[in-house]
Scaffold this motif. Structure first.
Motif, PDB file in Angstrom:
ATOM      1  N   GLY A   7       0.820  -1.190   0.157  1.00 45.79           N
ATOM      2  CA  GLY A   7      -0.041  -0.195  -0.024  1.00 45.79           C
ATOM      3  C   GLY A   7       0.772   1.238  -0.036  1.00 45.79           C
ATOM      4  N   HIS A   8       0.198   2.213   0.046  1.00 48.64           N
ATOM      5  CA  HIS A   8       0.579   3.654   0.053  1.00 48.64           C
ATOM      6  C   HIS A   8       0.700   4.296   1.526  1.00 48.64           C
ATOM      7  N   ASN A   9       1.879   4.576   1.773  1.00 44.50           N
ATOM      8  CA  ASN A   9       2.173   4.899   3.081  1.00 44.50           C
ATOM      9  C   ASN A   9       2.906   6.565   3.093  1.00 44.50           C
ATOM     10  N   PRO A  10       1.964   7.670   3.132  1.00 45.81           N
ATOM     11  CA  PRO A  10       2.263   8.997   3.573  1.00 45.81           C
ATOM     12  C   PRO A  10       2.754   9.082   4.889  1.00 45.81           C
TER      13      PRO A  10
ATOM     14  N   SER B   9       1.365  11.644   7.555  1.00 45.47           N
ATOM     15  CA  SER B   9      -0.056  11.525   7.947  1.00 45.47           C
ATOM     16  C   SER B   9      -0.391  10.812   9.300  1.00 45.47           C
ATOM     17  N   GLU B  10      -1.232  11.262  10.099  1.00 45.15           N
ATOM     18  CA  GLU B  10      -1.371  10.588  11.365  1.00 45.15           C
ATOM     19  C   GLU B  10      -1.818   9.097  11.148  1.00 45.15           C
ATOM     20  N   VAL B  11      -2.687   8.956  10.283  1.00 46.35           N
ATOM     21  CA  VAL B  11      -3.131   7.327  10.187  1.00 46.35           C
ATOM     22  C   VAL B  11      -2.890   6.882   8.486  1.00 46.35           C
ATOM     23  N   ARG B  12      -2.171   5.929   8.498  1.00 44.35           N
ATOM     24  CA  ARG B  12      -2.141   5.523   6.923  1.00 44.35           C
ATOM     25  C   ARG B  12      -2.728   4.070   6.803  1.00 44.35           C
ATOM     26  N   GLU B  13      -3.427   4.097   5.982  1.00 45.13           N
ATOM     27  CA  GLU B  13      -4.401   2.651   5.810  1.00 45.13           C
ATOM     28  C   GLU B  13      -3.875   2.142   4.398  1.00 45.13           C
ATOM     29  N   MET B  14      -3.412   0.722   4.681  1.00 47.32           N
ATOM     30  CA  MET B  14      -2.945  -0.086   3.423  1.00 47.32           C
ATOM     31  C   MET B  14      -3.691  -1.263   3.491  1.00 47.32           C
TER      32      MET B  14
END
Ligand code: NAG
Ligand code: NAG
Length: 198
Positions: free
Chosen positions: A145-148, A151-156
């Motif tokens: 997945g994409h992990n910025p 950002s506080e929460v990253r969903e993958m």
């Protein structure tokens, strides 16, 4: 010759249409899938998909004599890029039950991440959570997945799994617990893993 057929709901539907005259068409087997198909049957109706929620702390150790995350490639412009674009890091990061590095290790996050954002820091994560403890020992959960990372929460997404996580699907939510931005660049990330499996 043994011929194996796939008995599914759709073939029952097909039978239904065959016996309603308007849709009549002869059914002939023109391919040879029966020669290499070993079995095909309805997925068990008795096993219930469940959702498990795990929490791991993921330790990205880039500093010191025993790093668990090593940079293996970079582009000529990576060092001058504000987003480290082009950097590729291979990881074998411990997964622990608590944020403390000395808490119990229950698995490893093996894989890699690549800095794939030109304008904003965004990592492409490709990792297998290889569990090493308890009933899940030897089972794996695959994440892509994409992990910025800022950002506080990253969903993958969870894209699959093995062992007890066969047929897995689901998602993870990653939150940075600590990041030594000034010196070591080591990070601890809390991963909440919501995985559907059987
Ligand atoms: C980028 O910087 C690192 C650390 O200073 C150095 O080891 C590496 O050689 C540099 N890479 C390039 C492509 O300049
Ligand atoms: C950051 O890393 C440096 C070098 O390992 C260490 O001396 C320092 O205490 C760390 N800072 C924090 C806030 O952990």
């Amino acid at each position: 010759m043994a011929t194996r057929t796939c008995t599914t709901f759709s073939s029952l539907l097909l039978l239904f249409f065959l016996f309603s005259a308007a849709n009549f068409a002869p059914v002939t087997s023109s391919d040879h899938t029966d020669e290499y198909l070993l079995s095909c049957q309805p997925f068990s109706h008795t096993t219930v998909e469940k959702q498990s929620h795990f929490r791991f702390y993921w330790h990205d150790i880039v500093s010191g004599p025993n790093p668990t995350a090593v940079t293996v490639a970079e582009a000529p412009g990576t060092n001058t890029s504000s987003t480290f674009f082009g950097m590729v890091v291979v990881i074998d990061n411990p997964l622990t039950i608590g944020p403390d590095a000395n808490s119990k290790v229950v698995g490893r996050a093996q894989g890699l991440y690549a800095s794939a954002g030109l304008k904003n820091v965004g990592l492409l994560m490709l990792e297998n959570f290889v569990l090493t403890d308890g009933k899940y020992k030897g089972s794996t959960i695959s994440i892509m997945g994409h992990n910025p990372i800022f950002s506080e929460v990253r969903e993958m997404p969870i894209v699959g799994g093995s062992g007890l996580f066969r047929f897995a699907r689901g998602y993870v939510q990653a939150r940075t617990y600590s990041f030594n931005i000034t010196k070591s660049h080591d990070a601890v990330v809390e991963y909440n893993v919501f995985v559907n499996h059987y």
